[in-house]
Design an enzyme around this catalytic site. Structure first.
Site, PDB file in Angstrom:
ATOM      1  N   LYS A 207      11.074  10.795   0.060  1.00 59.32           N
ATOM      2  CA  LYS A 207      12.373  10.138   0.229  1.00 59.32           C
ATOM      3  C   LYS A 207      13.071  10.023  -1.137  1.00 59.32           C
ATOM      4  O   LYS A 207      14.220  10.384  -1.290  1.00 59.32           O
ATOM      5  CB  LYS A 207      12.162   8.760   0.853  1.00 59.32           C
ATOM      6  N   GLU A 213       2.553  10.995  -7.269  1.00 59.93           N
ATOM      7  CA  GLU A 213       1.547  11.798  -6.555  1.00 59.93           C
ATOM      8  C   GLU A 213       2.166  13.083  -6.012  1.00 59.93           C
ATOM      9  O   GLU A 213       1.650  14.183  -6.196  1.00 59.93           O
ATOM     10  CB  GLU A 213       0.952  11.018  -5.379  1.00 59.93           C
ATOM     11  N   GLY A 267      10.188   4.518   4.853  1.00 63.35           N
ATOM     12  CA  GLY A 267       9.194   5.593   4.802  1.00 63.35           C
ATOM     13  C   GLY A 267       8.235   5.574   5.988  1.00 63.35           C
ATOM     14  O   GLY A 267       8.000   6.599   6.641  1.00 63.35           O
ATOM     15  N   ARG A 268       7.703   4.406   6.313  1.00 66.87           N
ATOM     16  CA  ARG A 268       6.697   4.329   7.383  1.00 66.87           C
ATOM     17  C   ARG A 268       7.322   4.409   8.769  1.00 66.87           C
ATOM     18  O   ARG A 268       6.625   4.370   9.771  1.00 66.87           O
ATOM     19  CB  ARG A 268       5.852   3.060   7.226  1.00 66.87           C
ATOM     20  N   GLU A 353       1.903  -2.668   5.823  1.00 70.93           N
ATOM     21  CA  GLU A 353       2.961  -2.617   4.811  1.00 70.93           C
ATOM     22  C   GLU A 353       4.197  -3.387   5.297  1.00 70.93           C
ATOM     23  O   GLU A 353       4.965  -3.914   4.515  1.00 70.93           O
ATOM     24  CB  GLU A 353       3.329  -1.167   4.478  1.00 70.93           C
ATOM     25  N   HIS A 384     -21.191   3.789  18.113  1.00 72.18           N
ATOM     26  CA  HIS A 384     -22.495   3.983  17.477  1.00 72.18           C
ATOM     27  C   HIS A 384     -22.464   3.533  16.024  1.00 72.18           C
ATOM     28  O   HIS A 384     -23.337   3.899  15.242  1.00 72.18           O
ATOM     29  CB  HIS A 384     -22.906   5.448  17.593  1.00 72.18           C
ATOM     30  N   LYS A 494       1.726   0.443  -9.184  1.00 72.75           N
ATOM     31  CA  LYS A 494       2.352   1.672  -9.688  1.00 72.75           C
ATOM     32  C   LYS A 494       2.757   1.504 -11.150  1.00 72.75           C
ATOM     33  O   LYS A 494       2.484   2.353 -11.987  1.00 72.75           O
ATOM     34  CB  LYS A 494       3.633   1.964  -8.890  1.00 72.75           C
TER      35      LYS A 494
HETATM   36  C1  G6Q Z   1       6.715   3.429   3.272  1.00 73.82           C
HETATM   37  C2  G6Q Z   1       6.618   3.255   1.841  1.00 73.82           C
HETATM   38  C3  G6Q Z   1       5.779   4.289   1.116  1.00 73.82           C
HETATM   39  C4  G6Q Z   1       6.496   5.599   0.841  1.00 73.82           C
HETATM   40  C5  G6Q Z   1       5.680   6.406  -0.170  1.00 73.82           C
HETATM   41  C6  G6Q Z   1       6.290   7.744  -0.470  1.00 73.82           C
HETATM   42  O1  G6Q Z   1       7.350   2.715   4.003  1.00 73.82           O
HETATM   43  O2  G6Q Z   1       7.880   3.119   1.299  1.00 73.82           O
HETATM   44  O3  G6Q Z   1       4.577   4.565   1.774  1.00 73.82           O
HETATM   45  O4  G6Q Z   1       6.684   6.308   2.015  1.00 73.82           O
HETATM   46  O5  G6Q Z   1       5.553   5.663  -1.350  1.00 73.82           O
HETATM   47  O6  G6Q Z   1       7.575   7.606  -0.984  1.00 73.82           O
HETATM   48  P1  G6Q Z   1       8.514   8.832  -1.111  1.00 73.82           P
HETATM   49  O7  G6Q Z   1       8.801   9.385   0.234  1.00 73.82           O
HETATM   50  O8  G6Q Z   1       9.748   8.336  -1.796  1.00 73.82           O
HETATM   51  O9  G6Q Z   1       7.784   9.860  -1.960  1.00 73.82           O
END
Ligand code: G6Q
Length: 535
Positions: A207, A213, A267-268, A353, A384, A494
């Site tokens: 996003k 990462e 994002g989620r 989250e 199990h 972070k």
């Molecule tokens: C979700 C969070 C988080 C996000 C990641 C990746 O709701 O905001 O999990 O999706 O940190 O972020 P980017 O899509 O910006 O790389």
């Protein structure tokens, strides 16, 4: 006393629930009420949900609905759906429901027709996905694409990965999806070891396009591709999904090959945005649209059904009962479907989250527990492993079981055994067995569960399930009065990691910045690693 942000007390509603906490054993509830299994059932779209094995009575149910009313769940729902900035700490609308709006819908928020924007991007995604699926889209050497690697993390990873595994039965037979998320080089190295550069397409999903990462993994993949096929191949092997065109361009991906989304998609909550591009390539635009239709149908149910017959509302309220009144600290989601192997991990982010917060919208501290710890594994494997604790441990662990009438394989005898196990577990948890003389062989029962059944794990049913849990999380967040749509809790780690990295590698600090000072434990751990790290 629990308060809404505007100061209206929920105290009476909570008080009433606490007074009702002493509920008879589930055995008694079922013995005394032959209609229970018929009454505590809801059918919504394709989902058949039995919550009769929850430790509730009619009085509890009514008091829960009263809590939902006192918290103005219906008003908050309307505020979300109409695009109010209910994500107050980030001053944003929360409109993931617009991602699955019907073609032709129009919905203007903050001056933009969000539905129109969504359908423009969906059409571009569909056109691109079809080109990849048909083989018309070629890599640098003229090969068709056979491997799609989604590079993303968190909300830009868990949804596409979960859904690609869940809908594997609908996948193009010649295209497989792979996922790279972790900064741990073992992740990307493992995926690249098994990939052929000529037929691999990378989807860089971020996003912000600023996530360390994802950018590190994308840079590694780019280097790998350029080493094999040269710089010119980047254009046909890399596409981006982002809200940040400038950064996509700076990374070297042509913005013609970028698929956008918007700041009103968390994002989620982004699986059904362009973040689902790798999934759309795998299952095709028509199946993707079926998934969106499933989301949409559950949204419509959520938006229109009365609170006491509204599946996300009822499940959300029952979750509050377990969490805030019965004291459960966790919730297990146990799918009896191997394809839903990553569903618990997906829900873990969605729920934890969103509702892992301790400050209300008005900045005051909450006085009740908020989001539960969500966890789970597919059945029967979990049986199990950890079910021992569910049956005979000292903790109360409410369970959501999920099962399907028809599998995607022909091994009917396996499926009957699988479903028999699901039903047996829910029965054993609720009713136990106390007629054995030996105490260690007794099962006290009275352990609550909800069973969610559907005809088959189709794209539509997956959409319904995800929307169901999204709205459950929303309902609970409303009652707790928290902002379910920010995620400030991930920021501190972070920041600290960014400041520690140069200390590990020995690079001098940027001019004007002092080395951060650490507590003695962290300083000693850094020192231990510095002496041993591979250079
Ligand atoms: C979700 C969070 C988080 C996000 C990641 C990746 O709701 O905001 O999990 O999706 O940190 O972020 P980017 O899509 O910006 O790389």
């Amino acid at each position: 006393m629990d308060h809404l942000p505007d100061g209206r007390a929920l105290g009476d509603a909570w008080q009433r629930l606490h007074e009702l906490a002493d509920v008879p054993h589930l055995r008694v509830l079922f013995d005394d009420d032959p209609g229970r299994a018929q009454r505590y059932v809801l059918d919504a779209v394709d989902l058949h949900v039995d919550y009769s094995k929850q430790r509730i009575t009619d009085e509890v149910f009514d008091a829960l609905v009263a809590l939902g009313e006192a918290a103005d769940v219906a008003g908050r729902r309307e505020a979300m759906l109409s695009g109010e900035h209910i994500n107050v700490t980030e001053d944003r609308a929360v409109l993931h429901t617009a991602l699955r709006s019907a073609a032709g819908d129009s919905h203007v928020v903050d001056g933009d027709d969000v539905d129109h924007q969504v359908h423009v991007v969906l059409a571009r995604m569909a056109e691109f996905a079809e080109r990849v699926r048909s083989g018309e889209w070629e890599g640098g050497t003229g090969e068709r694409i056979r491997t799609v690697v989604n590079i993303g993390i968190g909300g830009s990873h868990l949804g596409p990965e979960m859904a690609a595994i869940a809908l594997d039965a609908y996948r193009h037979p010649e295209i497989r999806c792979r996922f790279v998320s972790n900064i741990d080089g073992a992740d990307v190295a493992g995926v690249l070891a098994d990939a052929d550069p000529e037929s691999t397409l990378f989807v860089v999903a971020s996003k912000t396009f600023g996530t360390i990462e994802t950018l590190t993994n994308a840079t590694t993949c780019r280097r790998w591709l350029v080493a094999a096929l040269g710089e010119d191949a980047v254009e046909s092997h890399f596409v981006a999904v982002s809200t940040n065109a400038e950064k996509v361009s700076a990374f070297g991906i042509d913005t013609d090959n970028m698929f956008g989304f918007w700041d009103w998609v968390g994002g989620r909550y982004s699986l059904d945005s362009a973040i689902g591009l790798s999934l759309m390539i795998a299952i095709g635009p028509d199946r993707f649209e079926e998934m969106l239709a499933g989301f949409r149908a559950m949204d419509e149910h959520f938006a229109t059904a009365p609170l006491d017959a509204n599946l996300p509302v009822v499940m959300g309220l029952v979750g509050l009962w377990n969490n805030n009144v019965l004291g459960a600290e966790t919730k297990a989601v146990l799918p009896y479907a191997q394809e839903l192997a990553r569903f618990p991990a997906y829900l873990q982010q969605l729920d934890m989250e969103s509702n892992g917060k301790s400050v209300r919208l008005d900045g005051t501290r909450v006085t009740t527990a908020t989001g539960p710890i969500v966890w789970g594994e597919p059945g029967t494997n979990g049986q199990h492993a950890f079910y021992q604790l569910l049956h005979q441990g000292t903790r109360l662990v409410p369970v959501d079981f999920i099962g399907f009438a028809t599998p995607h394989h022909d091994l009917v005898e396996h499926h009957d055994l699988l479903m028999a196990n699901l039903f047996a577990q829910a029965e054993a948890l609720a009713f136990g067995r106390d007629n054995d003389a030996a105490p260690h062989r007794r099962f006290e029962g009275d352990r609550p569960s909800t069973t969610i059944l559907a005809p088959q794990l189709t794209p539509s049913v997956l959409g319904q399930l995800v929307a169901l849990y999204e709205h459950i999380v929303f309902v609970q967040g409303c009652v707790w009065g928290i902002d379910s749509f920010d995620q400030w809790g991930v920021e501190l780690g972070k920041e600290l990691a960014n400041s520690i990295t140069p200390e590990l590698t020995g690079e001098p600090p940027d001019e004007g910045t002092a080395r951060p000072s650490h507590d003695s434990s962290t300083a000693a751990l850094i020192d231990w690693y510095r002496r041993r790290r591979r250079t």
